[in-house]
Design a protein around this motif. Sequence first.
Motif, PDB file in Angstrom:
ATOM      1  N   CYS A 177       0.859  -1.182   0.000  1.00 26.94           N
ATOM      2  CA  CYS A 177       0.000   0.000   0.000  1.00 26.94           C
ATOM      3  C   CYS A 177       0.896   1.233   0.000  1.00 26.94           C
TER       4      CYS A 177
ATOM      5  N   HIS B 258       0.255  -6.538   1.396  1.00 26.35           N
ATOM      6  CA  HIS B 258      -1.039  -6.950   1.944  1.00 26.35           C
ATOM      7  C   HIS B 258      -1.491  -8.173   1.168  1.00 26.35           C
TER       8      HIS B 258
ATOM      9  N   CYS C 284      -0.579  -2.340   9.986  1.00 29.63           N
ATOM     10  CA  CYS C 284       0.065  -1.492   8.970  1.00 29.63           C
ATOM     11  C   CYS C 284      -0.312  -0.031   9.246  1.00 29.63           C
TER      12      CYS C 284
ATOM     13  N   CYS D 148      -1.388   1.988   7.324  1.00 25.34           N
ATOM     14  CA  CYS D 148      -2.573   2.352   6.536  1.00 25.34           C
ATOM     15  C   CYS D 148      -3.868   1.898   7.207  1.00 25.34           C
TER      16      CYS D 148
HETATM   17 ZN   LIG Z   1      -0.969  -0.892   4.410  1.00 24.31          ZN
END
Ligand SMILES: [Zn+2]
Length: 442
Positions: A258, A265, A320, A322
């Motif tokens: 990402c 991922h 993560c 994100c």
């Molecule tokens: Zn991520």
Amino acid sequence: MTGITRTRLDAWAARKIGACGANFSRAELDRYQLARLRETIGWARKNSPFYRDLLAGRAETDLASLADLSRFPFTAADDLRRHGLRFLCVSQSDVSRVVTLDSSGTTGPAKRLYFTAADQEATIDFFQAGMTNLAEPGDKVLILLPGERPGGVGDLLKIALERSGVKPVPHGVVADIPAALAAMAREQATCLVGVPAQVLALARWAESAGMSLPVKSVLLSTDHVPRIIIRELKRIWGCDVFEHYGMTELGLGGGTDCAAHAGYHLHEADFHFEIVDPLTGDPRPAGETGEVVVTTLARRGMPLIRYRTGDISRLLSGPCPCGSALRRLAPVTGRQDGLIALGEQGFFTLADLDEALYAVPGLIGFTAAVDNRRRATRLAIAASLAAAPGREHERELIAALETVPAIRAARQAGSLELTIAAERCRGGLEPSAAKRAIMELS
Ligand SMILES: [Zn+2]
């Protein structure tokens, strides 16, 4: 607040597992995976002669939790070679695509993978989800992958991009660097999808020719992405670089990083991943390095159950940046079968050579061959450079190789001989550059 948006793969996975909205919990995903694993094992036992034998005495009802999968037997590349069609769970008339992997250096039958139309549709679906992270309507994507023919990887990516309103420009594997750069300039491509060594060759050639190109993002697709290549692409083009971890066995699925670039991922709505001890086969906990083992969750034509990929990596623990709920795989550090042993001095891999040699400025590409049959190992490097080679290039290449600890130690111990050949690149790239390996020196 990091400002990093969550990978679009979460929304894709949420849709596939039937979660409400774009979010899901780990428990929901685990429940979905367990149900799909049971289905896959049941389907394979019922329909495939190979799995009927392999799984004799076992049943999908033996799976009370995901951890129980570790009691099921592995499958490996050799099984694909030896049993081929016996893996099939559908009639041959339902197979819409056969992919033959040429296993260079090995004799005997080739590895063949069979996909139904629905299996291929699943590939298009996750290509579409993965590409939205790096290209949006208005972008033009130059596809430097093999398989421009119907059903090939390049073709499936083209279909996925068209569905997202992004313009694909199919090109194929790079054989001629100036021709590929001319296509990029003509189309004003804003995004590239290709193989790391090939994309770097384009960037370095463009840099030495003073070409300016509007590259915004690059997706590198392969089993192993050298860190040095990512740094160089960012430096030369000022672009963002994404990575796709995939393999033909998975219909090119696997994982995608990402905007945080903190591991791949995993496509967990389609595949279940395990990390096992490469020698004993015992499960390894998150964070520990081992061999990547995959089970397909929705494949109908040729499901793979506990397939040993040969890739060495680890699952990253913790969330993560994100915010995704999907687990992440660290970059692959090597292949179980790609180690060149140097006796007491340890070993090296093609990944080590990549990190070391691509650090040499102006290197467009290289091939490596090894003779490990005698007392002293011979390693021959043939390098192609942007400029005409001089003495200093040989010294630079050797110095770069000696940054690999095992190579340095073996040279000092007199158990490794290096042969370096360098020439000016004339613009051609070996077609095999898309599938690289350390060759055997004859
Ligand atoms: Zn991520």
